[in-house]
Design a protein around this motif. Structure first.
Motif, PDB file in Angstrom:
ATOM      1  N   GLY A  22      39.597  44.332  45.487  1.00  0.00           N
ATOM      2  CA  GLY A  22      40.983  43.530  44.255  1.00  0.00           C
ATOM      3  C   GLY A  22      41.661  43.979  45.693  1.00  0.00           C
ATOM      4  O   GLY A  22      43.235  43.577  45.037  1.00  0.00           O
ATOM      5  N   ALA A  23      42.008  43.575  46.994  1.00  0.00           N
ATOM      6  CA  ALA A  23      43.026  43.489  47.329  1.00  0.00           C
ATOM      7  C   ALA A  23      43.677  42.725  47.056  1.00  0.00           C
ATOM      8  O   ALA A  23      45.557  42.098  47.261  1.00  0.00           O
ATOM      9  CB  ALA A  23      42.682  44.005  48.720  1.00  0.00           C
ATOM     10  N   ASP A  24      43.506  41.338  47.634  1.00  0.00           N
ATOM     11  CA  ASP A  24      44.003  40.052  46.714  1.00  0.00           C
ATOM     12  C   ASP A  24      44.810  39.967  45.431  1.00  0.00           C
ATOM     13  O   ASP A  24      45.538  38.964  46.035  1.00  0.00           O
ATOM     14  CB  ASP A  24      43.070  38.624  47.442  1.00  0.00           C
ATOM     15  CG  ASP A  24      42.383  38.790  46.395  1.00  0.00           C
ATOM     16  OD1 ASP A  24      41.436  40.241  45.715  1.00  0.00           O
ATOM     17  OD2 ASP A  24      40.990  37.652  46.525  1.00  0.00           O
ATOM     18  N   ALA A  42      48.137  43.038  29.272  1.00  0.00           N
ATOM     19  CA  ALA A  42      48.620  44.418  29.197  1.00  0.00           C
ATOM     20  C   ALA A  42      46.714  45.721  29.758  1.00  0.00           C
ATOM     21  O   ALA A  42      47.132  46.590  29.207  1.00  0.00           O
ATOM     22  CB  ALA A  42      49.139  44.876  28.167  1.00  0.00           C
ATOM     23  N   LEU A  43      45.891  44.704  29.332  1.00  0.00           N
ATOM     24  CA  LEU A  43      45.071  45.918  29.034  1.00  0.00           C
ATOM     25  C   LEU A  43      43.969  46.196  29.886  1.00  0.00           C
ATOM     26  O   LEU A  43      43.168  46.595  30.385  1.00  0.00           O
ATOM     27  CB  LEU A  43      44.079  45.605  27.415  1.00  0.00           C
ATOM     28  CG  LEU A  43      44.831  45.689  26.424  1.00  0.00           C
ATOM     29  CD1 LEU A  43      44.051  45.095  25.212  1.00  0.00           C
ATOM     30  CD2 LEU A  43      44.845  47.144  25.918  1.00  0.00           C
ATOM     31  N   HIS A  44      44.745  44.763  30.780  1.00  0.00           N
ATOM     32  CA  HIS A  44      43.879  44.756  32.449  1.00  0.00           C
ATOM     33  C   HIS A  44      43.711  46.016  32.985  1.00  0.00           C
ATOM     34  O   HIS A  44      42.394  46.133  33.107  1.00  0.00           O
ATOM     35  CB  HIS A  44      44.397  43.602  33.281  1.00  0.00           C
ATOM     36  CG  HIS A  44      43.686  42.520  33.283  1.00  0.00           C
ATOM     37  ND1 HIS A  44      44.629  41.231  33.443  1.00  0.00           N
ATOM     38  CD2 HIS A  44      43.541  41.320  31.939  1.00  0.00           C
ATOM     39  CE1 HIS A  44      44.507  39.809  33.393  1.00  0.00           C
ATOM     40  NE2 HIS A  44      43.590  40.435  31.389  1.00  0.00           N
ATOM     41  N   ALA A  45      44.438  47.289  32.882  1.00  0.00           N
ATOM     42  CA  ALA A  45      44.355  48.150  33.980  1.00  0.00           C
ATOM     43  C   ALA A  45      43.934  49.067  32.870  1.00  0.00           C
ATOM     44  O   ALA A  45      42.678  50.133  33.744  1.00  0.00           O
ATOM     45  CB  ALA A  45      45.798  48.687  34.490  1.00  0.00           C
ATOM     46  N   PRO A  46      44.085  48.981  31.858  1.00  0.00           N
ATOM     47  CA  PRO A  46      43.398  50.771  31.511  1.00  0.00           C
ATOM     48  C   PRO A  46      41.751  50.566  31.007  1.00  0.00           C
ATOM     49  O   PRO A  46      41.051  50.881  31.301  1.00  0.00           O
ATOM     50  CB  PRO A  46      44.355  50.328  30.061  1.00  0.00           C
ATOM     51  CG  PRO A  46      44.572  49.439  29.758  1.00  0.00           C
ATOM     52  CD  PRO A  46      44.583  48.926  31.315  1.00  0.00           C
ATOM     53  N   ILE A  47      41.488  49.015  30.294  1.00  0.00           N
ATOM     54  CA  ILE A  47      40.474  48.673  30.611  1.00  0.00           C
ATOM     55  C   ILE A  47      39.259  48.336  31.814  1.00  0.00           C
ATOM     56  O   ILE A  47      38.744  49.748  31.955  1.00  0.00           O
ATOM     57  CB  ILE A  47      40.082  46.859  29.911  1.00  0.00           C
ATOM     58  CG1 ILE A  47      40.270  47.322  28.651  1.00  0.00           C
ATOM     59  CG2 ILE A  47      38.648  46.943  30.318  1.00  0.00           C
ATOM     60  CD1 ILE A  47      40.662  46.175  27.912  1.00  0.00           C
ATOM     61  N   GLU A 106      50.270  48.858  38.748  1.00  0.00           N
ATOM     62  CA  GLU A 106      48.952  48.878  37.665  1.00  0.00           C
ATOM     63  C   GLU A 106      47.746  48.785  38.265  1.00  0.00           C
ATOM     64  O   GLU A 106      46.975  48.639  38.931  1.00  0.00           O
ATOM     65  CB  GLU A 106      48.770  47.945  36.400  1.00  0.00           C
ATOM     66  CG  GLU A 106      50.357  48.607  35.756  1.00  0.00           C
ATOM     67  CD  GLU A 106      50.279  47.864  33.803  1.00  0.00           C
ATOM     68  OE1 GLU A 106      50.316  47.911  33.273  1.00  0.00           O
ATOM     69  OE2 GLU A 106      50.131  46.281  34.415  1.00  0.00           O
ATOM     70  N   ALA A 107      48.201  47.024  39.187  1.00  0.00           N
ATOM     71  CA  ALA A 107      47.294  46.586  40.669  1.00  0.00           C
ATOM     72  C   ALA A 107      46.833  47.942  41.362  1.00  0.00           C
ATOM     73  O   ALA A 107      45.549  47.576  41.474  1.00  0.00           O
ATOM     74  CB  ALA A 107      47.833  45.324  41.008  1.00  0.00           C
ATOM     75  N   GLU A 108      48.225  48.518  41.627  1.00  0.00           N
ATOM     76  CA  GLU A 108      47.604  49.273  42.927  1.00  0.00           C
ATOM     77  C   GLU A 108      46.128  50.528  42.604  1.00  0.00           C
ATOM     78  O   GLU A 108      45.632  50.599  43.349  1.00  0.00           O
ATOM     79  CB  GLU A 108      48.481  49.572  44.139  1.00  0.00           C
ATOM     80  CG  GLU A 108      48.266  50.848  44.807  1.00  0.00           C
ATOM     81  CD  GLU A 108      49.696  51.278  45.479  1.00  0.00           C
ATOM     82  OE1 GLU A 108      49.684  51.672  46.723  1.00  0.00           O
ATOM     83  OE2 GLU A 108      50.892  50.527  45.577  1.00  0.00           O
ATOM     84  N   ALA A 109      46.987  50.708  41.185  1.00  0.00           N
ATOM     85  CA  ALA A 109      46.179  51.458  40.236  1.00  0.00           C
ATOM     86  C   ALA A 109      44.650  51.216  40.462  1.00  0.00           C
ATOM     87  O   ALA A 109      43.998  51.797  40.302  1.00  0.00           O
ATOM     88  CB  ALA A 109      46.676  52.619  39.426  1.00  0.00           C
ATOM     89  N   MET A 110      44.713  49.688  40.031  1.00  0.00           N
ATOM     90  CA  MET A 110      43.812  49.479  39.903  1.00  0.00           C
ATOM     91  C   MET A 110      42.076  49.510  40.906  1.00  0.00           C
ATOM     92  O   MET A 110      40.461  49.474  41.421  1.00  0.00           O
ATOM     93  CB  MET A 110      43.035  47.976  39.207  1.00  0.00           C
ATOM     94  CG  MET A 110      43.860  48.173  38.037  1.00  0.00           C
ATOM     95  SD  MET A 110      44.438  46.274  37.360  1.00  0.00           S
ATOM     96  CE  MET A 110      42.895  45.231  37.370  1.00  0.00           C
ATOM     97  N   VAL A 111      42.826  48.979  42.408  1.00  0.00           N
ATOM     98  CA  VAL A 111      42.714  48.815  43.671  1.00  0.00           C
ATOM     99  C   VAL A 111      41.594  50.503  43.741  1.00  0.00           C
ATOM    100  O   VAL A 111      41.028  50.871  44.594  1.00  0.00           O
ATOM    101  CB  VAL A 111      43.240  47.996  44.629  1.00  0.00           C
ATOM    102  CG1 VAL A 111      43.159  48.459  46.170  1.00  0.00           C
ATOM    103  CG2 VAL A 111      43.420  46.701  43.840  1.00  0.00           C
ATOM    104  N   GLN A 112      42.743  51.544  44.280  1.00  0.00           N
ATOM    105  CA  GLN A 112      42.509  52.937  44.150  1.00  0.00           C
ATOM    106  C   GLN A 112      41.408  53.215  43.343  1.00  0.00           C
ATOM    107  O   GLN A 112      40.540  53.839  43.639  1.00  0.00           O
ATOM    108  CB  GLN A 112      43.623  53.609  43.354  1.00  0.00           C
ATOM    109  CG  GLN A 112      44.968  52.910  44.922  1.00  0.00           C
ATOM    110  CD  GLN A 112      46.318  54.316  44.819  1.00  0.00           C
ATOM    111  OE1 GLN A 112      46.239  54.417  43.151  1.00  0.00           O
ATOM    112  NE2 GLN A 112      46.654  53.968  45.213  1.00  0.00           N
ATOM    113  N   LEU A 122      35.798  50.804  35.506  1.00  0.00           N
ATOM    114  CA  LEU A 122      35.272  51.759  37.539  1.00  0.00           C
ATOM    115  C   LEU A 122      35.041  52.769  37.519  1.00  0.00           C
ATOM    116  O   LEU A 122      34.372  53.693  38.261  1.00  0.00           O
ATOM    117  CB  LEU A 122      36.520  51.246  37.943  1.00  0.00           C
ATOM    118  CG  LEU A 122      36.332  49.621  38.361  1.00  0.00           C
ATOM    119  CD1 LEU A 122      38.469  49.302  39.258  1.00  0.00           C
ATOM    120  CD2 LEU A 122      35.509  49.238  39.300  1.00  0.00           C
ATOM    121  N   GLU A 123      36.068  53.756  36.291  1.00  0.00           N
ATOM    122  CA  GLU A 123      35.855  55.306  36.992  1.00  0.00           C
ATOM    123  C   GLU A 123      34.043  55.080  36.514  1.00  0.00           C
ATOM    124  O   GLU A 123      33.538  56.553  36.942  1.00  0.00           O
ATOM    125  CB  GLU A 123      36.626  56.193  35.963  1.00  0.00           C
ATOM    126  CG  GLU A 123      37.991  56.216  36.585  1.00  0.00           C
ATOM    127  CD  GLU A 123      39.141  56.607  35.734  1.00  0.00           C
ATOM    128  OE1 GLU A 123      39.225  57.071  34.717  1.00  0.00           O
ATOM    129  OE2 GLU A 123      40.103  56.605  36.182  1.00  0.00           O
TER     130      GLU A 123
END
Length: 365
Positions: free
Chosen positions: A338-340, A84-89, A112-118, A94-95
């Protein structure tokens, strides 16, 4: 090597104190141009132990990951925390302009994964998932056979990870759907799914038909008594067995099977089975064995024959950390967003959706 990383060590912070965090520390320690400079996590004993073991100064040990991200001259972070913490951290890192190595799965779900890749694409920074099992020597050996054309056109594959008694510690975050995102499918299945897609040269998955079951875990059966708990008090909310039939863009199919608990002969077994037009192969792993696990099935002078390549060990996390640093120093950061990991998240999502709806689900390209 880019001007940003040339003539200086890459400075990395480690967020997470469990197996993933410790493995990252071990891997980065082997690389001469890398320095682990900070560590963050909530468990004080582990924070002290890992900090002392890997030479992280007491002043660079933090409870709050945000304090670690605020360090000056940091280049990258390793994220090894509950799902659950992967995306926010990762997104926050990245930002801030940091490269990110993230434990699998990339996120709890594809949104969440798509938001991280973006975020990685926007920041032009490396986002890499820790798919360490593809770095086994047996997987790499089989990959060379496939690349040499010795199996021909591979039209059927099976990927499995089955346990008889392997539910992570009772009350751990692994069994909480909101924190983990799912059970063995997202925990173990994502590893063997990655291994299979890697060996098959990344075909697209067109449709998924899946079923999930919670027959043992909810009754308190199948828990690993040796599992280290990470958080307490969570009820059993996820599947203990999942199976999925995937149709591939190549015309082939992939059967995915994974469990934490079954009344079966399984111990802690995983592997890959491949059928091709010129030959077949399988990798069979029992209890994390790495020695002589590959068999190649072929015809020699018209006679059915078996080849047993000698395999042993593998680089695992060490290969992942080395590749992460190579990607950073290459300067071609846009290639590694992170596309894969996102593709695998979409497949896992489709599996859960299919199981819930009781029908085959299409995956949008």
């Amino acid at each position: 090597m880019t001007s940003e990383t040339q003539n200086k060590k890459i400075r990395i912070g480690i967020i997470g104190l469990g197996f993933g965090g410790e493995s990252a520390l071990k891997g980065f320690r082997l690389l001469p141009d890398v320095e682990a400079v900070a560590l963050a996590g909530l468990e004080e004993d582990r924070l002290a132990y890992l900090g002392d073991t890997f030479g992280i100064p007491a002043t660079s040990r933090y409870r709050d990951y945000q304090d670690l991200l605020a360090i000056e001259d940091l280049d990258a972070v390793s994220v090894a925390v509950p799902n659950a913490l992967h995306a926010p951290i990762a997104t926050a890192a990245l930002e801030r302009g940091l490269h990110v190595l993230c434990e699998k799965p990339l996120a709890r779900n594809s949104e969440e994964a798509e938001a991280m890749v973006q975020a990685a694409t926007k920041a032009n920074r490396v986002l890499q998932v820790v798919f360490n099992h593809r770095e086994r020597n047996d997987v790499q050996t089989l990959k060379r056979y496939i690349d040499d054309g010795k199996l021909g056109n591979i039209y059927y594959a099976k990927a499995y990870w089955m346990r008889r008694r392997g539910i992570p510690g009772a009350g751990s975050w692994f069994v909480n759907k909101n924190i983990a995102g799912g059970g063995p499918l997202i925990d173990l299945g994502v590893h063997v799914l990655d291994m299979a897609l890697y060996l098959l040269e990344e075909p697209s998955v067109l449709t998924v038909s899946a079923s999930t079951y919670n027959e043992l875990g909810s009754r308190g059966v199948g828990f690993d008594p040796n599992a280290r708990k990470s958080g307490v008090g969570h009820g059993y909310e996820v599947e203990d067995l999942a199976t999925a039939f995937l149709r591939l863009s190549t015309g082939g199919t992939l059967l995915l099977e994974t469990s934490w608990a079954t009344h079966s002969s399984a111990q802690d077994d995983y592997g890959i089975v491949l059928y091709g037009t010129e030959g077949g192969a399988d990798i069979r792993v029992k209890n994390y064995n790495t020695e002589n696990t590959v068999t190649i099935y072929t015809d020699i002078a018209g006679v059915p024959s078996e080849i047993h390549p000698h395999t042993r060990g593998g680089q695992f996390h060490n290969a992942v950390t080395r590749e992460f640093i190579e990607r950073i120093t290459s300067g071609n950061w846009s290639l590694y967003n992170g596309a894969d990991g996102l593709r695998r998240a979409r497949i896992i999502d489709a599996c859960y959706a299919s199981a819930l709806q009781g029908r085959e689900v299409m995956i949008e390209s």
